[in-house]
Design a protein around this motif. Structure first.
Motif, PDB file in Angstrom:
ATOM      1  N   GLU A 173      -6.152 -16.251  16.378  1.00  0.00           N
ATOM      2  CA  GLU A 173      -4.928 -16.217  16.217  1.00  0.00           C
ATOM      3  C   GLU A 173      -4.306 -17.848  15.426  1.00  0.00           C
ATOM      4  OE1 GLU A 173      -1.890 -14.506  18.768  1.00  0.00           O
ATOM      5  OE2 GLU A 173      -2.648 -12.198  18.790  1.00  0.00           O
ATOM      6  N   ALA A 187      -1.886 -25.652  13.504  1.00  0.00           N
ATOM      7  CA  ALA A 187      -0.584 -24.941  13.947  1.00  0.00           C
ATOM      8  C   ALA A 187       0.323 -25.125  13.798  1.00  0.00           C
ATOM      9  CB  ALA A 187      -1.240 -23.736  14.879  1.00  0.00           C
ATOM     10  N   TYR A 224       5.999 -13.279   8.944  1.00  0.00           N
ATOM     11  CA  TYR A 224       6.093 -14.162  10.051  1.00  0.00           C
ATOM     12  C   TYR A 224       7.270 -15.776   9.073  1.00  0.00           C
ATOM     13  CZ  TYR A 224       4.847 -12.599  13.805  1.00  0.00           C
ATOM     14  OH  TYR A 224       3.956 -12.089  15.322  1.00  0.00           O
ATOM     15  N   ALA A 257       4.604 -23.044  16.091  1.00  0.00           N
ATOM     16  CA  ALA A 257       4.284 -21.567  16.924  1.00  0.00           C
ATOM     17  C   ALA A 257       4.105 -21.911  18.387  1.00  0.00           C
ATOM     18  CB  ALA A 257       3.088 -21.703  15.745  1.00  0.00           C
ATOM     19  N   PHE A 282       0.163 -12.127  17.161  1.00  0.00           N
ATOM     20  CA  PHE A 282       0.085 -12.516  15.653  1.00  0.00           C
ATOM     21  C   PHE A 282      -0.834 -11.727  14.777  1.00  0.00           C
ATOM     22  CE2 PHE A 282      -1.455 -15.443  12.636  1.00  0.00           C
ATOM     23  CZ  PHE A 282      -0.540 -15.639  11.340  1.00  0.00           C
ATOM     24  N   ALA A 299       1.250 -13.572   8.369  1.00  0.00           N
ATOM     25  CA  ALA A 299       2.034 -14.797   8.506  1.00  0.00           C
ATOM     26  C   ALA A 299       3.517 -14.244   7.072  1.00  0.00           C
ATOM     27  CB  ALA A 299       0.611 -15.488   8.268  1.00  0.00           C
ATOM     28  N   TRP A 350      -2.924 -18.977  11.944  1.00  0.00           N
ATOM     29  CA  TRP A 350      -1.368 -19.145  11.735  1.00  0.00           C
ATOM     30  C   TRP A 350      -2.366 -21.055  11.268  1.00  0.00           C
ATOM     31  CZ3 TRP A 350       2.625 -18.179  10.992  1.00  0.00           C
ATOM     32  CH2 TRP A 350       4.221 -18.752  10.881  1.00  0.00           C
TER      33      TRP A 350
END
Length: 365
Positions: A112, A159, A98, A129, A90, A95, A116
């Protein structure tokens, strides 16, 4: 006679989507997991994300893995409803990209995970994720200690971690103790994350009871590669590569062929030149070791593999098959991916993912 490549193309790459789907079914049966995903990174291992992805979706595959964000964007265009995970981490600040394509990063570090989770909090949502815990590869992922320490931290829920995964090092090697070690380490981490799905088995891991979890994620075997080296390949071939014979000539004993005159005729020989070379993704390292099938006969490469051309010794092939305009098979007719890889001093994975874009591509289902 096999269909010839269309005019304007030296080679024809035929991709059998029915065989791809059959391989997914076989791997699903072997894995005995509640769900079997598909790895479609590297343009579906050279077979085409836009074609392979929807074919697998129609078969009942709902989850897919790619390597890069850009691949994820392409996969999303072809698979609007699928769950798509991006394996290669990532990158900082990615972000928004994504989220725009509804992709799920595979998070491999504490940083990461935190980034996130912060993006989720800022948006007021919990986008999912995966969490990657390294059990022996030492490439990407949290260490086992880090994974265990993170368990129970509120950031895991923030997350949106909905999948726990690790990557097998040598599942294709029978009785490798490292595989058992990885499975045991992964079981420790998995126990610390109750209620979160887990994934360990790759193509070869699908055949190992110790690697079973909630989600199998085969790759190479889907496309016809052998997941069990040393055993008969249980998978159906998916790709077939043919090239057109441009010219046939007779050479006398002592004559040479190709760049640097690396091959010398030991006697009168008949040579055929194919319209295909390393610019098409066929390795130059196949020089002196590669083969193609002409009229049912394996014919060796002679001379260096050139950028756009390969020379065959077709002396042993039927005269009516080794003629201008006829096809020669470089993958297929007994020359499987793993054999072609060995001839090039590499592995079938590299052959498959390196297949060039100059071929006329034909999809059959």
């Amino acid at each position: 006679m096999t269909d010839l490549p269309p005019l304007g193309h030296g080679g024809r790459l035929t991709i059998d989507l029915a065989a791809l789907r059959a391989n997914w079914r076989r791997l699903s049966h072997e894995a005995q997991c509640p769900e079997t995903a598909a790895v479609i990174k590297a343009d579906a291992y050279g077979c085409g994300i836009a074609e392979a992805g929807p074919a697998l979706w129609r078969e009942g595959c709902w989850t897919f893995f790619v390597a890069h964000l850009s691949e994820g964007v392409r996969a999303r265009a072809a698979l609007p409803e699928a769950a798509i995970y991006v394996l290669n981490g990532f990158p900082p600040g990615s972000a928004p990209a994504y989220r725009e394509s509804d992709l799920r990063p595979v998070l491999g570090s504490i940083e990461e995970v935190a980034e996130w989770a912060a993006a989720n909090r800022a948006e007021g949502t919990t986008r999912p994720a995966a969490l990657h815990v390294d059990t022996g590869m030492n490439r990407l992922g949290l260490s086992v200690a880090e994974g265990l320490a993170l368990a129970g931290d509120p950031v895991v829920a923030q997350a949106g971690i909905d999948l726990l995964m690790s990557h097998l090092v040598s599942a294709e090697v029978e009785h490798d103790p490292l595989t058992d070690h990885q499975a045991a380490e992964f079981a420790r981490v998995r126990a610390a994350y109750p209620g979160i799905r887990a994934s360990l088995a790759n193509s070869s891991g699908d055949f190992l009871a110790s690697c079973r979890a909630d989600l199998a994620r085969p790759g190479y075997a889907l496309y016809g590669g052998n997941p069990r080296p040393g055993h008969d390949n249980p998978m159906r071939p998916v790709v077939r590569l043919e090239a057109t014979i441009l010219q046939v000539r007779e050479v006398a004993a002592g004559e040479t062929a190709g760049y640097n005159a690396r091959w010398t005729a030991s006697g009168p020989r008949r040579l055929a030149t194919l319209s295909l070379g390393y610019a098409d993704g066929f390795p130059r390292a196949s020089t002196g070791r590669g083969e193609a099938v002409v009229g049912g006969v394996r014919c060796p490469f002679v001379g260096n593999v050139s950028m756009d051309l390969i020379i065959l010794d077709v002396t042993g092939a039927p005269a009516e098959a080794a003629v201008r305009g006829a096809p020669a098979t470089l993958i297929g007719d007994g020359l499987d991916l793993d054999t072609v890889g060995r001839h090039a001093g590499t592995i079938g994975y590299e052959i498959l993912t390196g297949l060039g874009r100059r071929y006329a591509r034909v999809y059959r289902d």
